[in-house]
Scaffold this motif. Sequence first.
Motif, PDB file in Angstrom:
ATOM      1  N   GLU A   1     -44.432   7.223  36.697  1.00  0.00           N
ATOM      2  CA  GLU A   1     -44.776   8.413  37.477  1.00  0.00           C
ATOM      3  C   GLU A   1     -45.843   8.081  38.528  1.00  0.00           C
ATOM      4  N   ALA A   2     -46.839   7.308  38.153  1.00  0.00           N
ATOM      5  CA  ALA A   2     -47.886   6.908  39.097  1.00  0.00           C
ATOM      6  C   ALA A   2     -47.294   6.109  40.255  1.00  0.00           C
TER       7      ALA A   2
ATOM      8  N   GLU B   1     -57.411   6.073  42.174  1.00  0.00           N
ATOM      9  CA  GLU B   1     -56.918   5.153  41.151  1.00  0.00           C
ATOM     10  C   GLU B   1     -57.878   5.170  39.981  1.00  0.00           C
ATOM     11  N   MET B   2     -57.424   4.646  38.867  1.00  0.00           N
ATOM     12  CA  MET B   2     -58.279   4.627  37.689  1.00  0.00           C
ATOM     13  C   MET B   2     -57.976   3.416  36.816  1.00  0.00           C
ATOM     14  N   ILE B   3     -58.931   3.115  35.967  1.00  0.00           N
ATOM     15  CA  ILE B   3     -58.790   2.078  34.944  1.00  0.00           C
ATOM     16  C   ILE B   3     -58.858   2.787  33.593  1.00  0.00           C
ATOM     17  N   PHE B   4     -57.935   2.442  32.708  1.00  0.00           N
ATOM     18  CA  PHE B   4     -58.023   2.949  31.347  1.00  0.00           C
ATOM     19  C   PHE B   4     -58.109   1.754  30.408  1.00  0.00           C
TER      20      PHE B   4
ATOM     21  N   SER C   1     -61.414   4.464  26.987  1.00  0.00           N
ATOM     22  CA  SER C   1     -62.097   5.169  28.053  1.00  0.00           C
ATOM     23  C   SER C   1     -61.250   5.219  29.319  1.00  0.00           C
ATOM     24  N   PHE C   2     -61.654   6.114  30.190  1.00  0.00           N
ATOM     25  CA  PHE C   2     -61.117   6.197  31.542  1.00  0.00           C
ATOM     26  C   PHE C   2     -62.255   5.847  32.493  1.00  0.00           C
ATOM     27  N   GLY C   3     -61.949   5.079  33.507  1.00  0.00           N
ATOM     28  CA  GLY C   3     -62.930   4.750  34.533  1.00  0.00           C
ATOM     29  C   GLY C   3     -62.336   4.924  35.906  1.00  0.00           C
ATOM     30  N   PHE C   4     -63.209   5.081  36.882  1.00  0.00           N
ATOM     31  CA  PHE C   4     -62.733   5.320  38.248  1.00  0.00           C
ATOM     32  C   PHE C   4     -63.326   4.333  39.211  1.00  0.00           C
TER      33      PHE C   4
ATOM     34  N   VAL D   1     -52.692  10.279  36.864  1.00  0.00           N
ATOM     35  CA  VAL D   1     -51.650  10.800  35.974  1.00  0.00           C
ATOM     36  C   VAL D   1     -51.835  10.324  34.526  1.00  0.00           C
ATOM     37  N   ILE D   2     -52.511   9.237  34.324  1.00  0.00           N
ATOM     38  CA  ILE D   2     -52.766   8.715  32.970  1.00  0.00           C
ATOM     39  C   ILE D   2     -53.429   9.794  32.109  1.00  0.00           C
ATOM     40  N   ARG D   3     -54.281  10.605  32.727  1.00  0.00           N
ATOM     41  CA  ARG D   3     -54.984  11.663  31.977  1.00  0.00           C
ATOM     42  C   ARG D   3     -54.025  12.719  31.434  1.00  0.00           C
TER      43      ARG D   3
END
Length: 95
Positions: A50-51, A3-6, A92-95, A24-26
């Motif tokens: 999609e996610a 999962e990720m945080i954007f 940003s993208f974070g994980f 998938v956000i990327r």
Amino acid sequence: MPEMIFRVRWPDGKETDCYSPSLVIRDHFQPGEDYPIHEFLEKADIALTEASERVRVRYGFPCSRALGQLHAIRQAGAPFLNLSDAQVRILSFGF
């Protein structure tokens, strides 16, 4: 499933952390890029749907948190829809 945080900055300067159950956000956004509000909302809809679908395929049910995030994004973006120059920045993208 990773999962990720954007993090996004809305046209009024407010910053929000958004959740995705998938990376998938990327595929749809780039950190540091600005997106016109309509394009941002369309891309967020596609990406988070999609996610959620990826979660459904893997676990047998859609991701309610991703769909809830999409709802929150739509609500947050609604006040800016009539502003022709409104932009959303992906910070940003974070994980």
